[in-house]
Design a protein around this motif. Sequence first.
Motif, PDB file in Angstrom:
ATOM      1  N   TYR A  26       0.841  -1.213   0.000  1.00  0.00           N
ATOM      2  CA  TYR A  26       0.000   0.000   0.000  1.00  0.00           C
ATOM      3  C   TYR A  26       0.873   1.259   0.000  1.00  0.00           C
ATOM      4  N   ARG A  27       1.924   1.268   0.822  1.00  0.00           N
ATOM      5  CA  ARG A  27       2.816   2.434   0.826  1.00  0.00           C
ATOM      6  C   ARG A  27       3.498   2.593  -0.532  1.00  0.00           C
ATOM      7  N   MET A  28       3.848   1.481  -1.149  1.00  0.00           N
ATOM      8  CA  MET A  28       4.499   1.520  -2.467  1.00  0.00           C
ATOM      9  C   MET A  28       3.545   2.023  -3.552  1.00  0.00           C
ATOM     10  N   LEU A  29       2.283   1.563  -3.516  1.00  0.00           N
ATOM     11  CA  LEU A  29       1.376   1.760  -4.653  1.00  0.00           C
ATOM     12  C   LEU A  29       0.343   2.870  -4.443  1.00  0.00           C
ATOM     13  N   GLY A  30       0.036   3.211  -3.185  1.00  0.00           N
ATOM     14  CA  GLY A  30      -0.950   4.268  -2.922  1.00  0.00           C
ATOM     15  C   GLY A  30      -2.386   3.855  -3.195  1.00  0.00           C
ATOM     16  N   SER A  31      -2.591   2.560  -3.472  1.00  0.00           N
ATOM     17  CA  SER A  31      -3.939   2.071  -3.780  1.00  0.00           C
ATOM     18  C   SER A  31      -4.250   0.861  -2.909  1.00  0.00           C
ATOM     19  N   TYR A  64       9.326 -10.245   1.096  1.00  0.00           N
ATOM     20  CA  TYR A  64       9.474  -8.814   0.785  1.00  0.00           C
ATOM     21  C   TYR A  64      10.173  -8.617  -0.560  1.00  0.00           C
ATOM     22  N   ARG A  65      11.121  -9.489  -0.872  1.00  0.00           N
ATOM     23  CA  ARG A  65      11.800  -9.370  -2.178  1.00  0.00           C
ATOM     24  C   ARG A  65      10.785  -9.589  -3.305  1.00  0.00           C
ATOM     25  N   ILE A  66       9.960 -10.631  -3.158  1.00  0.00           N
ATOM     26  CA  ILE A  66       8.950 -10.905  -4.195  1.00  0.00           C
ATOM     27  C   ILE A  66       7.974  -9.727  -4.284  1.00  0.00           C
ATOM     28  N   ALA A  67       7.499  -9.250  -3.120  1.00  0.00           N
ATOM     29  CA  ALA A  67       6.529  -8.145  -3.099  1.00  0.00           C
ATOM     30  C   ALA A  67       7.119  -6.889  -3.738  1.00  0.00           C
ATOM     31  N   THR A  68       8.408  -6.621  -3.472  1.00  0.00           N
ATOM     32  CA  THR A  68       9.055  -5.443  -4.053  1.00  0.00           C
ATOM     33  C   THR A  68       9.071  -5.556  -5.572  1.00  0.00           C
ATOM     34  N   ASP A  73       7.163  -3.778 -10.783  1.00  0.00           N
ATOM     35  CA  ASP A  73       6.548  -4.089 -12.084  1.00  0.00           C
ATOM     36  C   ASP A  73       5.272  -3.283 -12.282  1.00  0.00           C
ATOM     37  N   MET A  74       4.456  -3.186 -11.221  1.00  0.00           N
ATOM     38  CA  MET A  74       3.188  -2.455 -11.325  1.00  0.00           C
ATOM     39  C   MET A  74       3.421  -0.953 -11.508  1.00  0.00           C
ATOM     40  N   LEU A  75       4.565  -0.465 -11.013  1.00  0.00           N
ATOM     41  CA  LEU A  75       4.847   0.976 -11.083  1.00  0.00           C
ATOM     42  C   LEU A  75       5.554   1.383 -12.381  1.00  0.00           C
ATOM     43  N   THR A  76       5.872   0.416 -13.247  1.00  0.00           N
ATOM     44  CA  THR A  76       6.580   0.805 -14.483  1.00  0.00           C
ATOM     45  C   THR A  76       5.685   1.655 -15.370  1.00  0.00           C
ATOM     46  N   ALA A  77       4.370   1.584 -15.186  1.00  0.00           N
ATOM     47  CA  ALA A  77       3.464   2.439 -15.971  1.00  0.00           C
ATOM     48  C   ALA A  77       3.649   3.913 -15.607  1.00  0.00           C
ATOM     49  N   GLY A  78       4.318   4.169 -14.480  1.00  0.00           N
ATOM     50  CA  GLY A  78       4.642   5.553 -14.110  1.00  0.00           C
ATOM     51  C   GLY A  78       3.511   6.309 -13.444  1.00  0.00           C
ATOM     52  N   PRO A 145      10.161   4.874  -7.881  1.00  0.00           N
ATOM     53  CA  PRO A 145       9.826   3.608  -7.214  1.00  0.00           C
ATOM     54  C   PRO A 145      10.940   3.005  -6.354  1.00  0.00           C
ATOM     55  N   LYS A 146      12.190   2.979  -6.843  1.00  0.00           N
ATOM     56  CA  LYS A 146      13.255   2.337  -6.048  1.00  0.00           C
ATOM     57  C   LYS A 146      13.560   3.147  -4.795  1.00  0.00           C
ATOM     58  N   GLN A 147      13.566   4.486  -4.910  1.00  0.00           N
ATOM     59  CA  GLN A 147      13.770   5.325  -3.715  1.00  0.00           C
ATOM     60  C   GLN A 147      12.644   5.085  -2.713  1.00  0.00           C
ATOM     61  N   ARG A 148      11.437   4.931  -3.233  1.00  0.00           N
ATOM     62  CA  ARG A 148      10.272   4.683  -2.372  1.00  0.00           C
ATOM     63  C   ARG A 148      10.491   3.391  -1.579  1.00  0.00           C
ATOM     64  N   ALA A 149      10.922   2.337  -2.282  1.00  0.00           N
ATOM     65  CA  ALA A 149      11.167   1.042  -1.621  1.00  0.00           C
ATOM     66  C   ALA A 149      12.250   1.178  -0.553  1.00  0.00           C
ATOM     67  N   VAL A 150      13.346   1.880  -0.886  1.00  0.00           N
ATOM     68  CA  VAL A 150      14.457   2.050   0.065  1.00  0.00           C
ATOM     69  C   VAL A 150      13.973   2.803   1.299  1.00  0.00           C
ATOM     70  N   LEU A 151      13.238   3.892   1.090  1.00  0.00           N
ATOM     71  CA  LEU A 151      12.788   4.703   2.231  1.00  0.00           C
ATOM     72  C   LEU A 151      11.857   3.890   3.149  1.00  0.00           C
ATOM     73  N   ILE A 152      10.935   3.149   2.545  1.00  0.00           N
ATOM     74  CA  ILE A 152       9.983   2.370   3.365  1.00  0.00           C
ATOM     75  C   ILE A 152      10.726   1.280   4.142  1.00  0.00           C
ATOM     76  N   LEU A 153      11.603   0.564   3.457  1.00  0.00           N
ATOM     77  CA  LEU A 153      12.323  -0.536   4.112  1.00  0.00           C
ATOM     78  C   LEU A 153      13.251  -0.026   5.213  1.00  0.00           C
ATOM     79  N   ARG A 154      13.926   1.092   4.965  1.00  0.00           N
ATOM     80  CA  ARG A 154      14.891   1.605   5.951  1.00  0.00           C
ATOM     81  C   ARG A 154      14.201   2.369   7.087  1.00  0.00           C
ATOM     82  N   GLU A 155      13.322   3.318   6.736  1.00  0.00           N
ATOM     83  CA  GLU A 155      12.775   4.241   7.742  1.00  0.00           C
ATOM     84  C   GLU A 155      11.537   3.694   8.455  1.00  0.00           C
TER      85      GLU A 155
END
Length: 334
Positions: A26-31, A64-68, A73-78, A145-155
Motif C-alpha cells: 500500500y505504501r508503495m502503490l498508494g492504492s 518482501y523481495r517478491i513483493a518489491t 513491475d506495477m509501477l513501471t506504468a509511471g 519507485p526504487k527510492q520509495r522502496a528504500v525509504l519504506i524498508l529503511r525508515e
Amino acid sequence: MGDSTATADLEVALEKHRTELTGYCYRMLGSSFEAEDAVQDTLVRAWRSYDKFEGRSSLRSWLYRIATNVCLDMLTAGNKRARPMDLTESTPLARAALAPRPDNTWLEPMPDARVLPTVEDPAEAVVAKESIRLAFMAALQQLPPKQRAVLILREVLAWRASEVAELLGTTVASVNSALQRARATLAERRDTGVEGSVSDPLDEEQQILLERYVKAFEGYDMTALTALLHEDAVMTMPPFDLWLRGTADITGFMTTLGASCAGSRLLPVQANGLPGFAHYKPDEDKGGFSPWAVQVLEISDGRITGFHCFLDTRRWFPLFDLPLHLEAEADEVQ
C-alpha cells in the motif's frame, strides 16, 4: 499425509505475513485494491516457487523481495497516486464544479486493520501508523519507485542498509544514496501546507474535538463546524478534483452543492492511522440512510486541518466492512 500437512503449514506461514505485506505494498502503490492484488500475487508466486527457496534469507525477507518486484513491475506504468491538492490549485467556492478524474489518479484510503500488524513495541506501532497517513503517503508517491522502496524498508520497517541492498540486488552505497535523496524530497514537501499531528492513541482534547465534530456535522450546524476547523483547513472529495481551502468556502459548499447531506449519520472508522467516519446521508427513496463517503480527518493543535471525503462508496464501504444501508431509528420515523 505428510504432503498435505506441509502444504497447510506453508499456507499458515505465508498467511502470517499478509497484513504487513499489504501495508508495504500500500505504501508503495498508494492504492488499497492494487496493494491487496500485489500481496495475493506475491503469495501465489511464493507458493509456486517455494521449492526454490533455499532458506539463505528468512521467509519474511524472501516475501518482501517478491513483493518489491511485484510492486516495481506495477509501477513501471509511471502512474503516481495523488490527492486533489497535489494536482491543482484550490478553487474558490464561486467557481466550484465537480469534475471527476479516473480512479487510478487518486491516493486511496485504507482501513488500519488491513495494513497495521499487531506489534509489541509502542514506538514501532506509532511509526507504522504515521507512515500510512495521507500526507506521508502523498509524499511517498513523489519518489521514484526504487527510492520509495528504500525509504519504506529503511525508515518505516527499520531494515539495515545491507539487508535492503541484498533485497534490491544493489550495493550499500547505492541504498544510502537513494535514502538520502528520498529524505531530501520528503523534507521539501514538509515545508508546504498544514501538517496534521494526531496523537496515538487520541488524547482527551482530540476525543472531545471529534465528539463535537459529529454533533456539528449531524446537526449540520455550520457555526459549530467553523469553530472546529483550522482557518486554512482543506476539504477534498475524490474522484472529483475540486478541493477547497478555508472555513468560509468549506461551509459554503456544504450549504449549497452539499446541502443534501443535512441530517446525515456518522459511524467511526480507523483509516490511514487517522480518525475517520463512514458518512451516510438520508435516503429519500428507501428511508433510512445510504452510504455517501468515507471521511478521513487530519487534526492539528485542537482543530481539524484536513477533511477528506472519499465518495466511491461501492468500493470503500465493503473494504471497511460497513453496511450499505442504515435503518432510521424509531424516534426519527415518528
